[in-house]
Design an enzyme around this catalytic site. Structure first.
Site, mmCIF file in Angstrom:
data_model
loop_
_atom_site.group_PDB
_atom_site.id
_atom_site.type_symbol
_atom_site.label_atom_id
_atom_site.label_comp_id
_atom_site.label_asym_id
_atom_site.label_seq_id
_atom_site.Cartn_x
_atom_site.Cartn_y
_atom_site.Cartn_z
ATOM 1 N N THR A 121 -107.710 52.579 -37.538
ATOM 2 C CA THR A 121 -106.507 52.664 -36.933
ATOM 3 C C THR A 121 -106.379 54.442 -37.046
ATOM 4 O OG1 THR A 121 -105.901 50.507 -37.617
ATOM 5 C CG2 THR A 121 -104.196 52.063 -37.050
ATOM 6 N N ASN A 208 -99.085 46.591 -34.155
ATOM 7 C CA ASN A 208 -98.692 46.285 -35.692
ATOM 8 C C ASN A 208 -97.151 46.591 -35.614
ATOM 9 O OD1 ASN A 208 -100.841 45.500 -36.467
ATOM 10 N ND2 ASN A 208 -101.537 47.082 -37.849
ATOM 11 N N CYS A 260 -101.768 47.924 -43.669
ATOM 12 C CA CYS A 260 -101.576 48.420 -42.501
ATOM 13 C C CYS A 260 -100.022 48.639 -42.060
ATOM 14 C CB CYS A 260 -102.185 47.238 -41.622
ATOM 15 S SG CYS A 260 -104.023 47.394 -41.705
HETATM 16 N N1 LIG Z 1 -107.452 45.987 -43.977
HETATM 17 C C1 LIG Z 1 -107.120 45.477 -42.854
HETATM 18 O O1 LIG Z 1 -106.836 44.208 -42.785
HETATM 19 C C2 LIG Z 1 -107.028 46.206 -41.249
HETATM 20 C C3 LIG Z 1 -107.059 45.439 -40.376
HETATM 21 C C4 LIG Z 1 -107.005 46.193 -39.312
HETATM 22 C C5 LIG Z 1 -107.142 47.649 -39.102
HETATM 23 N N2 LIG Z 1 -107.573 48.205 -40.276
HETATM 24 C C6 LIG Z 1 -107.739 49.538 -40.524
HETATM 25 O O2 LIG Z 1 -109.282 49.760 -40.451
HETATM 26 C C7 LIG Z 1 -109.552 50.939 -41.292
HETATM 27 C C8 LIG Z 1 -110.091 50.710 -42.586
HETATM 28 O O3 LIG Z 1 -109.526 49.754 -43.375
HETATM 29 P P1 LIG Z 1 -109.996 49.025 -44.691
HETATM 30 O O4 LIG Z 1 -108.843 48.140 -45.016
HETATM 31 O O5 LIG Z 1 -111.296 48.411 -44.406
HETATM 32 O O6 LIG Z 1 -110.197 50.248 -45.869
HETATM 33 P P2 LIG Z 1 -111.020 50.176 -47.090
HETATM 34 O O7 LIG Z 1 -110.066 51.210 -47.970
HETATM 35 O O8 LIG Z 1 -110.803 48.736 -47.749
HETATM 36 O O9 LIG Z 1 -112.328 50.766 -46.939
HETATM 37 C C9 LIG Z 1 -112.939 51.960 -46.544
HETATM 38 C C10 LIG Z 1 -114.109 52.102 -47.034
HETATM 39 O O10 LIG Z 1 -114.747 53.180 -46.465
HETATM 40 C C11 LIG Z 1 -115.684 54.150 -47.294
HETATM 41 N N3 LIG Z 1 -115.655 55.452 -47.105
HETATM 42 C C12 LIG Z 1 -114.915 56.479 -47.177
HETATM 43 N N4 LIG Z 1 -115.537 57.542 -46.739
HETATM 44 C C13 LIG Z 1 -116.689 57.233 -46.072
HETATM 45 C C14 LIG Z 1 -117.692 58.112 -45.626
HETATM 46 N N5 LIG Z 1 -117.500 59.199 -45.426
HETATM 47 N N6 LIG Z 1 -118.873 57.389 -45.040
HETATM 48 C C15 LIG Z 1 -118.862 55.867 -45.428
HETATM 49 N N7 LIG Z 1 -118.069 55.145 -45.886
HETATM 50 C C16 LIG Z 1 -116.851 55.812 -46.320
HETATM 51 C C17 LIG Z 1 -114.897 53.999 -48.618
HETATM 52 O O11 LIG Z 1 -115.844 53.847 -49.908
HETATM 53 C C18 LIG Z 1 -114.483 52.296 -48.598
HETATM 54 O O12 LIG Z 1 -115.532 51.287 -48.873
HETATM 55 C C19 LIG Z 1 -108.212 51.504 -41.529
HETATM 56 O O13 LIG Z 1 -107.954 52.479 -40.587
HETATM 57 C C20 LIG Z 1 -107.249 50.544 -41.370
HETATM 58 O O14 LIG Z 1 -105.968 50.720 -40.878
HETATM 59 C C21 LIG Z 1 -107.493 47.562 -41.631
#
Ligand SMILES: NC(=O)c1ccc[n+]([C@@H]2O[C@H](COP(=O)([O-])OP(=O)(O)OC[C@H]3O[C@@H](n4cnc5c(N)ncnc54)[C@H](O)[C@@H]3O)[C@@H](O)[C@H]2O)c1
Length: 441
Positions: A121, A208, A260
Protein backbone atom coordinates in the site's frame (compact mmCIF):
# COMPACT_ATOMS: atom_id res chain seq x y z
CA UNK A 1 4.25 -17.82 -15.55
CA UNK A 2 7.46 -17.12 -13.64
CA UNK A 3 6.85 -14.77 -10.73
CA UNK A 4 9.21 -13.32 -8.11
CA UNK A 5 7.89 -11.77 -4.91
CA UNK A 6 9.82 -9.48 -2.59
CA UNK A 7 8.73 -9.76 1.03
CA UNK A 8 7.40 -12.91 2.73
CA UNK A 9 5.09 -11.22 5.22
CA UNK A 10 1.33 -11.62 5.46
CA UNK A 11 0.79 -10.29 1.93
CA UNK A 12 3.91 -11.54 0.12
CA UNK A 13 3.77 -15.06 1.48
CA UNK A 14 0.02 -15.48 1.02
CA UNK A 15 0.32 -14.20 -2.55
CA UNK A 16 3.32 -16.42 -3.27
CA UNK A 17 1.65 -19.55 -1.96
CA UNK A 18 -1.60 -18.84 -3.82
CA UNK A 19 0.09 -17.97 -7.12
CA UNK A 20 1.95 -21.29 -6.89
CA UNK A 21 -1.32 -23.04 -6.04
CA UNK A 22 -2.89 -21.81 -9.30
CA UNK A 23 0.05 -23.14 -11.31
CA UNK A 24 2.69 -20.40 -11.50
CA UNK A 25 6.37 -20.85 -10.68
CA UNK A 26 7.07 -18.56 -7.76
CA UNK A 27 10.24 -17.50 -6.01
CA UNK A 28 9.85 -15.56 -2.77
CA UNK A 29 12.71 -13.29 -1.76
CA UNK A 30 13.21 -11.87 1.72
CA UNK A 31 16.14 -10.16 3.42
CA UNK A 32 15.42 -12.07 6.63
CA UNK A 33 17.59 -15.19 6.45
CA UNK A 34 15.87 -16.78 9.43
CA UNK A 35 12.45 -16.53 7.74
CA UNK A 36 13.82 -17.99 4.52
CA UNK A 37 15.40 -20.91 6.39
CA UNK A 38 12.13 -21.60 8.16
CA UNK A 39 10.14 -21.39 4.91
CA UNK A 40 12.55 -23.75 3.15
CA UNK A 41 11.83 -26.29 5.86
CA UNK A 42 8.11 -25.93 5.18
CA UNK A 43 7.21 -23.86 8.24
CA UNK A 44 5.36 -20.57 8.08
CA UNK A 45 6.81 -17.72 10.19
CA UNK A 46 3.30 -16.27 10.54
CA UNK A 47 0.04 -17.78 11.74
CA UNK A 48 -2.53 -17.85 8.95
CA UNK A 49 -5.11 -20.63 8.49
CA UNK A 50 -4.31 -23.07 5.65
CA UNK A 51 -1.08 -21.26 4.74
CA UNK A 52 1.34 -23.93 5.91
CA UNK A 53 -0.52 -26.75 4.06
CA UNK A 54 -0.33 -24.93 0.76
CA UNK A 55 3.24 -23.86 1.44
CA UNK A 56 4.34 -27.48 1.90
CA UNK A 57 2.23 -28.77 -0.99
CA UNK A 58 3.55 -26.27 -3.54
CA UNK A 59 7.15 -26.46 -2.37
CA UNK A 60 6.98 -30.23 -2.83
CA UNK A 61 5.48 -29.76 -6.29
CA UNK A 62 8.49 -27.62 -7.23
CA UNK A 63 6.42 -24.49 -7.88
CA UNK A 64 7.51 -22.52 -4.80
CA UNK A 65 11.05 -21.65 -3.71
CA UNK A 66 12.60 -19.23 -1.22
CA UNK A 67 15.82 -17.27 -1.30
CA UNK A 68 17.64 -14.22 0.05
CA UNK A 69 19.54 -13.79 -3.21
CA UNK A 70 18.11 -11.28 -5.66
CA UNK A 71 20.24 -12.62 -8.47
CA UNK A 72 18.91 -16.12 -7.98
CA UNK A 73 15.35 -15.05 -7.13
CA UNK A 74 14.86 -12.69 -10.06
CA UNK A 75 16.32 -14.95 -12.70
CA UNK A 76 14.01 -14.88 -15.78
CA UNK A 77 11.08 -13.48 -13.76
CA UNK A 78 8.25 -12.18 -15.94
CA UNK A 79 6.51 -10.45 -13.07
CA UNK A 80 8.23 -9.04 -9.98
CA UNK A 81 5.84 -8.27 -7.15
CA UNK A 82 6.93 -5.93 -4.36
CA UNK A 83 5.05 -6.75 -1.15
CA UNK A 84 7.25 -5.32 1.59
CA UNK A 85 5.97 -3.30 4.53
CA UNK A 86 5.05 0.39 4.41
CA UNK A 87 4.65 1.03 8.16
CA UNK A 88 3.67 4.38 9.60
CA UNK A 89 6.69 6.67 9.93
CA UNK A 90 7.25 9.07 12.80
CA UNK A 91 5.34 11.91 11.12
CA UNK A 92 2.40 9.58 10.37
CA UNK A 93 3.19 9.17 6.69
CA UNK A 94 4.11 5.73 5.30
CA UNK A 95 7.77 4.80 5.58
CA UNK A 96 8.72 3.96 1.99
CA UNK A 97 12.32 2.98 2.73
CA UNK A 98 11.68 -0.77 2.30
CA UNK A 99 10.09 -0.21 -1.13
CA UNK A 100 12.93 2.10 -2.19
CA UNK A 101 15.44 -0.51 -1.08
CA UNK A 102 13.60 -3.11 -3.18
CA UNK A 103 13.86 -0.82 -6.23
CA UNK A 104 17.61 -0.62 -5.70
CA UNK A 105 17.92 -4.36 -5.07
CA UNK A 106 16.11 -5.43 -8.22
CA UNK A 107 17.59 -2.87 -10.65
CA UNK A 108 20.74 -4.86 -11.56
CA UNK A 109 18.76 -7.95 -12.46
CA UNK A 110 15.80 -6.55 -14.42
CA UNK A 111 15.35 -8.05 -17.86
CA UNK A 112 13.66 -6.11 -20.68
CA UNK A 113 10.24 -7.73 -20.62
CA UNK A 114 9.83 -7.92 -16.83
CA UNK A 115 7.01 -6.01 -15.16
CA UNK A 116 7.48 -4.53 -11.69
CA UNK A 117 4.21 -4.71 -9.73
CA UNK A 118 3.78 -2.79 -6.48
CA UNK A 119 1.36 -4.64 -4.21
CA UNK A 120 2.32 -2.82 -1.01
CA UNK A 121 0.00 0.00 0.00
CA UNK A 122 1.69 3.20 -1.19
CA UNK A 123 0.65 6.85 -1.53
CA UNK A 124 -0.35 8.19 -4.93
CA UNK A 125 2.73 8.90 -7.02
CA UNK A 126 4.94 6.23 -5.41
CA UNK A 127 4.92 3.93 -8.45
CA UNK A 128 6.20 6.80 -10.58
CA UNK A 129 8.99 7.57 -8.10
CA UNK A 130 10.01 3.93 -7.90
CA UNK A 131 10.06 3.75 -11.69
CA UNK A 132 12.45 6.73 -11.76
CA UNK A 133 14.76 5.12 -9.19
CA UNK A 134 14.91 1.91 -11.20
CA UNK A 135 15.43 3.74 -14.50
CA UNK A 136 18.28 5.79 -13.08
CA UNK A 137 20.01 2.73 -11.73
CA UNK A 138 19.44 0.60 -14.81
CA UNK A 139 20.58 3.42 -17.07
CA UNK A 140 17.87 2.34 -19.48
CA UNK A 141 16.61 4.15 -22.53
CA UNK A 142 13.36 2.21 -22.55
CA UNK A 143 10.78 2.73 -19.79
CA UNK A 144 10.56 0.21 -17.02
CA UNK A 145 7.19 -1.54 -17.09
CA UNK A 146 5.30 -0.81 -13.88
CA UNK A 147 1.89 -1.73 -12.48
CA UNK A 148 0.06 -0.98 -9.26
CA UNK A 149 -1.85 -3.95 -7.90
CA UNK A 150 -2.99 -3.15 -4.35
CA UNK A 151 -3.91 -5.99 -2.05
CA UNK A 152 -7.20 -6.39 -0.17
CA UNK A 153 -6.71 -9.65 1.72
CA UNK A 154 -7.68 -9.78 5.38
CA UNK A 155 -5.42 -11.41 7.92
CA UNK A 156 -7.06 -14.50 9.35
CA UNK A 157 -8.64 -15.32 5.98
CA UNK A 158 -5.71 -14.37 3.77
CA UNK A 159 -5.55 -17.58 1.74
CA UNK A 160 -9.25 -17.69 1.02
CA UNK A 161 -9.30 -13.98 0.18
CA UNK A 162 -6.35 -14.34 -2.21
CA UNK A 163 -7.88 -17.32 -4.00
CA UNK A 164 -11.38 -15.77 -4.07
CA UNK A 165 -10.99 -11.98 -4.22
CA UNK A 166 -14.00 -9.69 -4.63
CA UNK A 167 -12.05 -7.86 -7.30
CA UNK A 168 -8.53 -7.39 -8.60
CA UNK A 169 -7.34 -3.85 -9.18
CA UNK A 170 -4.66 -3.35 -11.80
CA UNK A 171 -3.27 0.10 -12.49
CA UNK A 172 -0.97 0.48 -15.46
CA UNK A 173 -0.26 3.18 -17.98
CA UNK A 174 0.01 0.69 -20.86
CA UNK A 175 -2.74 -1.73 -21.85
CA UNK A 176 -0.34 -4.59 -22.59
CA UNK A 177 1.21 -4.27 -19.12
CA UNK A 178 -2.22 -4.40 -17.43
CA UNK A 179 -3.19 -7.39 -19.57
CA UNK A 180 -0.02 -9.29 -18.71
CA UNK A 181 -0.60 -8.74 -14.97
CA UNK A 182 -4.25 -9.74 -15.48
CA UNK A 183 -3.10 -12.95 -17.16
CA UNK A 184 -1.40 -13.98 -13.93
CA UNK A 185 -4.77 -13.85 -12.14
CA UNK A 186 -6.90 -15.46 -14.88
CA UNK A 187 -7.19 -18.86 -13.12
CA UNK A 188 -8.91 -17.09 -10.18
CA UNK A 189 -11.80 -16.12 -12.43
CA UNK A 190 -12.30 -12.91 -10.43
CA UNK A 191 -13.58 -9.52 -11.63
CA UNK A 192 -10.73 -7.27 -12.75
CA UNK A 193 -10.75 -3.52 -12.76
CA UNK A 194 -8.11 -1.91 -14.97
CA UNK A 195 -7.29 1.71 -14.33
CA UNK A 196 -4.40 4.18 -14.20
CA UNK A 197 -1.55 3.68 -11.75
CA UNK A 198 -2.54 6.72 -9.68
CA UNK A 199 -6.17 5.60 -9.45
CA UNK A 200 -5.15 2.10 -8.38
CA UNK A 201 -2.97 3.52 -5.62
CA UNK A 202 -5.88 5.72 -4.51
CA UNK A 203 -8.48 2.90 -4.58
CA UNK A 204 -6.62 1.10 -1.80
CA UNK A 205 -6.57 4.09 0.56
CA UNK A 206 -10.13 5.14 -0.30
CA UNK A 207 -11.36 1.60 0.46
CA UNK A 208 -9.57 1.16 3.77
CA UNK A 209 -10.45 4.63 5.02
CA UNK A 210 -14.08 4.04 4.09
CA UNK A 211 -14.21 0.75 6.03
CA UNK A 212 -12.53 2.34 9.05
CA UNK A 213 -15.02 5.22 8.89
CA UNK A 214 -17.92 2.75 8.74
CA UNK A 215 -16.59 1.15 11.93
CA UNK A 216 -16.20 4.46 13.72
CA UNK A 217 -19.69 5.41 12.62
CA UNK A 218 -21.28 2.28 14.09
CA UNK A 219 -19.18 2.65 17.24
CA UNK A 220 -20.48 6.19 17.78
CA UNK A 221 -24.00 4.89 17.13
CA UNK A 222 -23.26 2.22 19.78
CA UNK A 223 -22.28 4.88 22.30
CA UNK A 224 -25.52 6.70 21.57
CA UNK A 225 -27.49 3.45 21.87
CA UNK A 226 -26.21 3.05 25.43
CA UNK A 227 -27.57 6.50 26.30
CA UNK A 228 -30.99 6.05 24.69
CA UNK A 229 -31.58 2.40 25.57
CA UNK A 230 -31.33 0.91 22.08
CA UNK A 231 -29.37 -2.17 20.97
CA UNK A 232 -26.66 -1.56 18.38
CA UNK A 233 -26.70 -5.16 17.13
CA UNK A 234 -30.36 -4.72 16.13
CA UNK A 235 -29.52 -1.34 14.60
CA UNK A 236 -26.76 -3.00 12.54
CA UNK A 237 -29.16 -5.68 11.28
CA UNK A 238 -31.72 -3.06 10.38
CA UNK A 239 -29.19 -0.87 8.62
CA UNK A 240 -27.32 -3.72 6.95
CA UNK A 241 -30.47 -5.10 5.33
CA UNK A 242 -30.44 -2.01 3.15
CA UNK A 243 -28.36 -3.04 0.11
CA UNK A 244 -27.02 0.50 -0.21
CA UNK A 245 -25.44 0.13 3.23
CA UNK A 246 -24.56 -3.58 3.45
CA UNK A 247 -24.14 -5.63 6.60
CA UNK A 248 -20.35 -5.86 6.84
CA UNK A 249 -18.25 -3.57 9.02
CA UNK A 250 -21.22 -2.73 11.22
CA UNK A 251 -20.04 -4.69 14.26
CA UNK A 252 -19.68 -2.28 17.14
CA UNK A 253 -16.89 -2.89 19.61
CA UNK A 254 -13.52 -1.63 20.76
CA UNK A 255 -12.54 -0.12 17.44
CA UNK A 256 -10.21 -1.07 14.64
CA UNK A 257 -6.51 -1.90 14.87
CA UNK A 258 -3.98 -3.91 12.91
CA UNK A 259 -1.21 -3.03 10.52
CA UNK A 260 -3.43 -1.40 7.88
CA UNK A 261 -6.45 0.68 8.95
CA UNK A 262 -4.72 2.99 11.45
CA UNK A 263 -1.80 3.77 9.14
CA UNK A 264 -3.87 3.99 5.95
CA UNK A 265 -6.45 6.39 7.39
CA UNK A 266 -3.66 8.61 8.67
CA UNK A 267 -1.78 8.42 5.35
CA UNK A 268 -4.87 9.43 3.36
CA UNK A 269 -5.55 12.32 5.69
CA UNK A 270 -1.95 13.51 5.23
CA UNK A 271 -2.16 13.19 1.45
CA UNK A 272 -5.34 15.26 1.50
CA UNK A 273 -3.66 17.85 3.70
CA UNK A 274 -0.69 18.10 1.36
CA UNK A 275 -3.14 18.98 -1.40
CA UNK A 276 -5.03 21.59 0.62
CA UNK A 277 -8.02 19.38 1.41
CA UNK A 278 -9.00 19.20 5.07
CA UNK A 279 -10.47 15.73 5.27
CA UNK A 280 -11.92 16.33 8.73
CA UNK A 281 -14.13 13.25 8.46
CA UNK A 282 -10.99 11.10 8.67
CA UNK A 283 -9.83 13.05 11.74
CA UNK A 284 -13.12 12.14 13.42
CA UNK A 285 -12.76 8.50 12.32
CA UNK A 286 -9.42 8.40 14.13
CA UNK A 287 -10.63 10.31 17.19
CA UNK A 288 -13.64 8.06 17.70
CA UNK A 289 -11.45 4.98 17.28
CA UNK A 290 -8.89 6.19 19.82
CA UNK A 291 -11.58 6.71 22.43
CA UNK A 292 -13.37 3.49 21.56
CA UNK A 293 -10.24 1.40 22.12
CA UNK A 294 -10.33 2.13 25.87
CA UNK A 295 -14.09 1.98 26.32
CA UNK A 296 -13.89 -1.23 28.37
CA UNK A 297 -11.50 0.45 30.80
CA UNK A 298 -13.92 3.36 31.18
CA UNK A 299 -16.80 0.96 31.80
CA UNK A 300 -14.81 -1.05 34.35
CA UNK A 301 -13.78 2.11 36.22
CA UNK A 302 -17.42 3.12 36.40
CA UNK A 303 -18.37 -0.31 37.69
CA UNK A 304 -15.61 -0.71 40.29
CA UNK A 305 -14.92 2.92 41.23
CA UNK A 306 -11.21 2.43 40.64
CA UNK A 307 -9.14 -0.44 39.27
CA UNK A 308 -6.26 -0.49 41.76
CA UNK A 309 -5.38 -4.10 42.67
CA UNK A 310 -8.28 -5.41 40.61
CA UNK A 311 -7.31 -8.51 38.67
CA UNK A 312 -8.45 -8.25 35.06
CA UNK A 313 -8.28 -11.18 32.64
CA UNK A 314 -7.72 -9.96 29.06
CA UNK A 315 -9.01 -12.58 26.67
CA UNK A 316 -7.50 -12.19 23.21
CA UNK A 317 -4.55 -10.02 22.31
CA UNK A 318 -4.17 -10.15 18.50
CA UNK A 319 -5.99 -7.37 16.64
CA UNK A 320 -8.48 -9.90 15.27
CA UNK A 321 -9.08 -13.66 15.51
CA UNK A 322 -7.05 -16.20 13.51
CA UNK A 323 -3.89 -14.14 13.35
CA UNK A 324 -0.85 -13.74 15.60
CA UNK A 325 -0.41 -10.12 14.49
CA UNK A 326 -0.15 -7.59 17.31
CA UNK A 327 0.59 -4.51 15.19
CA UNK A 328 -1.59 -1.66 16.49
CA UNK A 329 -3.86 -4.15 18.30
CA UNK A 330 -6.40 -2.44 20.63
CA UNK A 331 -5.21 -4.86 23.35
CA UNK A 332 -1.94 -2.89 23.64
CA UNK A 333 -3.71 0.31 24.59
CA UNK A 334 -6.14 -1.52 26.87
CA UNK A 335 -3.36 -3.39 28.69
CA UNK A 336 -1.29 -0.23 29.19
CA UNK A 337 -4.29 1.74 30.34
CA UNK A 338 -5.28 -0.97 32.87
CA UNK A 339 -1.71 -1.14 34.16
CA UNK A 340 -1.70 2.66 34.55
CA UNK A 341 -4.86 2.40 36.61
CA UNK A 342 -3.05 0.02 38.95
CA UNK A 343 -4.88 -3.13 37.83
CA UNK A 344 -3.18 -6.50 37.71
CA UNK A 345 -3.54 -7.74 34.14
CA UNK A 346 -3.34 -11.35 33.08
CA UNK A 347 -3.78 -12.03 29.39
CA UNK A 348 -4.36 -15.01 27.17
CA UNK A 349 -4.33 -15.39 23.41
CA UNK A 350 -4.40 -18.72 21.54
CA UNK A 351 -1.45 -17.70 19.32
CA UNK A 352 -0.33 -14.12 19.98
CA UNK A 353 1.10 -14.38 23.54
CA UNK A 354 4.71 -14.39 22.37
CA UNK A 355 4.27 -11.49 19.91
CA UNK A 356 2.45 -9.58 22.67
CA UNK A 357 5.32 -10.17 25.07
CA UNK A 358 7.67 -8.43 22.59
CA UNK A 359 5.51 -5.30 22.81
CA UNK A 360 4.10 -5.33 26.33
CA UNK A 361 6.91 -7.15 28.12
CA UNK A 362 6.31 -7.40 31.86
CA UNK A 363 3.61 -4.73 31.93
CA UNK A 364 1.18 -7.64 32.12
CA UNK A 365 1.25 -11.36 32.95
CA UNK A 366 0.51 -14.09 30.43
CA UNK A 367 -1.68 -17.15 30.93
CA UNK A 368 -1.54 -20.39 29.01
CA UNK A 369 -5.31 -20.86 28.79
CA UNK A 370 -8.60 -19.02 29.27
CA UNK A 371 -9.00 -20.89 32.51
CA UNK A 372 -5.58 -19.84 33.83
CA UNK A 373 -6.38 -16.22 33.09
CA UNK A 374 -9.79 -16.37 34.75
CA UNK A 375 -8.70 -17.82 38.10
CA UNK A 376 -9.49 -15.27 40.85
CA UNK A 377 -10.13 -12.52 38.29
CA UNK A 378 -12.41 -9.63 39.25
CA UNK A 379 -13.46 -9.22 35.64
CA UNK A 380 -12.92 -10.60 32.16
CA UNK A 381 -12.37 -8.26 29.21
CA UNK A 382 -13.17 -9.93 25.89
CA UNK A 383 -10.78 -8.21 23.50
CA UNK A 384 -10.53 -10.59 20.53
CA UNK A 385 -13.38 -12.86 19.47
CA UNK A 386 -11.47 -16.08 18.96
CA UNK A 387 -13.84 -19.10 18.85
CA UNK A 388 -12.56 -20.52 22.13
CA UNK A 389 -13.15 -17.17 23.82
CA UNK A 390 -16.65 -16.75 22.41
CA UNK A 391 -17.62 -20.13 23.81
CA UNK A 392 -16.68 -19.55 27.42
CA UNK A 393 -17.22 -22.46 29.77
CA UNK A 394 -19.34 -21.99 32.88
CA UNK A 395 -16.81 -23.92 34.96
CA UNK A 396 -14.14 -21.41 34.04
CA UNK A 397 -16.33 -18.53 35.16
CA UNK A 398 -16.85 -20.19 38.50
CA UNK A 399 -13.12 -19.80 39.13
CA UNK A 400 -13.36 -16.01 39.00
CA UNK A 401 -13.75 -14.00 42.20
CA UNK A 402 -17.06 -12.87 40.81
CA UNK A 403 -18.16 -13.38 37.20
CA UNK A 404 -18.22 -9.99 35.57
CA UNK A 405 -17.65 -9.73 31.83
CA UNK A 406 -16.91 -6.67 29.72
CA UNK A 407 -17.41 -7.83 26.14
CA UNK A 408 -15.53 -5.62 23.67
CA UNK A 409 -16.73 -7.66 20.70
CA UNK A 410 -20.39 -8.25 21.62
CA UNK A 411 -19.66 -11.89 20.93
CA UNK A 412 -21.33 -13.77 23.79
CA UNK A 413 -24.83 -14.86 22.91
CA UNK A 414 -27.53 -13.69 25.32
CA UNK A 415 -28.80 -17.25 25.79
CA UNK A 416 -25.33 -18.44 26.73
CA UNK A 417 -24.93 -15.56 29.15
CA UNK A 418 -28.12 -16.51 30.94
CA UNK A 419 -27.33 -20.23 30.84
CA UNK A 420 -23.89 -19.56 32.24
CA UNK A 421 -25.41 -17.43 34.99
CA UNK A 422 -22.93 -14.66 34.46
CA UNK A 423 -23.54 -12.17 37.19
CA UNK A 424 -22.85 -9.02 35.25
CA UNK A 425 -22.39 -8.63 31.51
CA UNK A 426 -21.38 -5.32 29.91
CA UNK A 427 -21.36 -5.31 26.09
CA UNK A 428 -20.81 -2.30 23.79
CA UNK A 429 -23.87 -0.38 22.61
CA UNK A 430 -26.29 -2.94 24.04
CA UNK A 431 -28.15 -3.07 27.34
CA UNK A 432 -26.07 -4.57 30.16
CA UNK A 433 -27.33 -7.72 31.85
CA UNK A 434 -27.15 -7.72 35.62
CA UNK A 435 -28.73 -10.72 37.29
CA UNK A 436 -30.83 -9.29 40.10
CA UNK A 437 -30.75 -12.39 42.33
CA UNK A 438 -27.01 -12.23 42.81
CA UNK A 439 -25.29 -9.99 45.29
CA UNK A 440 -22.61 -7.81 43.71
CA UNK A 441 -19.22 -7.16 45.18
N1 LIG B 1 -1.22 -7.33 6.34
C1 LIG B 1 -2.33 -7.10 5.68
O1 LIG B 1 -3.42 -7.56 6.05
C2 LIG B 1 -2.30 -6.28 4.42
C3 LIG B 1 -3.43 -6.27 3.57
C4 LIG B 1 -3.39 -5.51 2.42
C5 LIG B 1 -2.27 -4.75 2.14
N2 LIG B 1 -1.20 -4.75 2.98
C6 LIG B 1 -0.02 -3.96 2.62
O2 LIG B 1 0.95 -4.87 2.09
C7 LIG B 1 2.28 -4.47 2.48
C8 LIG B 1 2.98 -5.59 3.20
O3 LIG B 1 2.31 -5.82 4.43
P1 LIG B 1 2.60 -7.11 5.33
O4 LIG B 1 1.64 -7.06 6.44
O5 LIG B 1 2.68 -8.30 4.45
O6 LIG B 1 4.09 -6.76 5.84
P2 LIG B 1 5.03 -7.64 6.78
O7 LIG B 1 5.70 -6.70 7.69
O8 LIG B 1 4.26 -8.80 7.32
O9 LIG B 1 6.10 -8.25 5.77
C9 LIG B 1 7.08 -7.51 5.11
C10 LIG B 1 8.22 -8.46 4.70
O10 LIG B 1 9.10 -7.77 3.82
C11 LIG B 1 10.43 -8.16 4.13
N3 LIG B 1 11.36 -7.18 3.56
C12 LIG B 1 11.69 -5.95 4.03
N4 LIG B 1 12.56 -5.36 3.20
C13 LIG B 1 12.78 -6.21 2.17
C14 LIG B 1 13.57 -6.17 0.99
N5 LIG B 1 14.32 -5.11 0.69
N6 LIG B 1 13.55 -7.23 0.16
C15 LIG B 1 12.81 -8.33 0.45
N7 LIG B 1 12.03 -8.43 1.55
C16 LIG B 1 12.03 -7.39 2.40
C17 LIG B 1 10.43 -8.27 5.63
O11 LIG B 1 11.53 -9.04 6.11
C18 LIG B 1 9.07 -8.94 5.88
O12 LIG B 1 9.19 -10.35 5.84
C19 LIG B 1 2.09 -3.18 3.29
O13 LIG B 1 2.22 -2.09 2.42
C20 LIG B 1 0.68 -3.29 3.80
O14 LIG B 1 0.10 -2.03 4.05
C21 LIG B 1 -1.19 -5.51 4.11
Amino acid sequence: MKISILGTGYVGLSTGVCMAEIGHYVTCIDINQQKINQLRQGFSPIYEPNLENLLQKNTKAGRLTFTTSHQEGLDSAEIIIIAVGTPQGEDGSPDLSYIIQCAKDISPYLTDGAIVVIKSTVPVGTNENIQKIIMNRCNRESTIKMASNPEFLRQGTAINDTLHPDRIIIGANKKEVAEKVGEMYLPLNAPMIMTSIRSAEMIKYASNAFLATKLSYINEIANLCEKVGADVTDIAVGMGADKRIGESFLQAGIGYGGSCFPKDVKALELTANQHGIHFSMLKETMRINNEQQVILVTKAKKRFGHLRARKIALLGLSFKPNTDDMRDAPSIKIAKSLANEGAEVIAYDPVANSNARKILGNTINYASSVEDAAIDADAIFIVTDWDEIKHLDVNILKKMRWPIIFDGRNCLDENIINALDIVEYYPVGRPSIIHPHQQTH
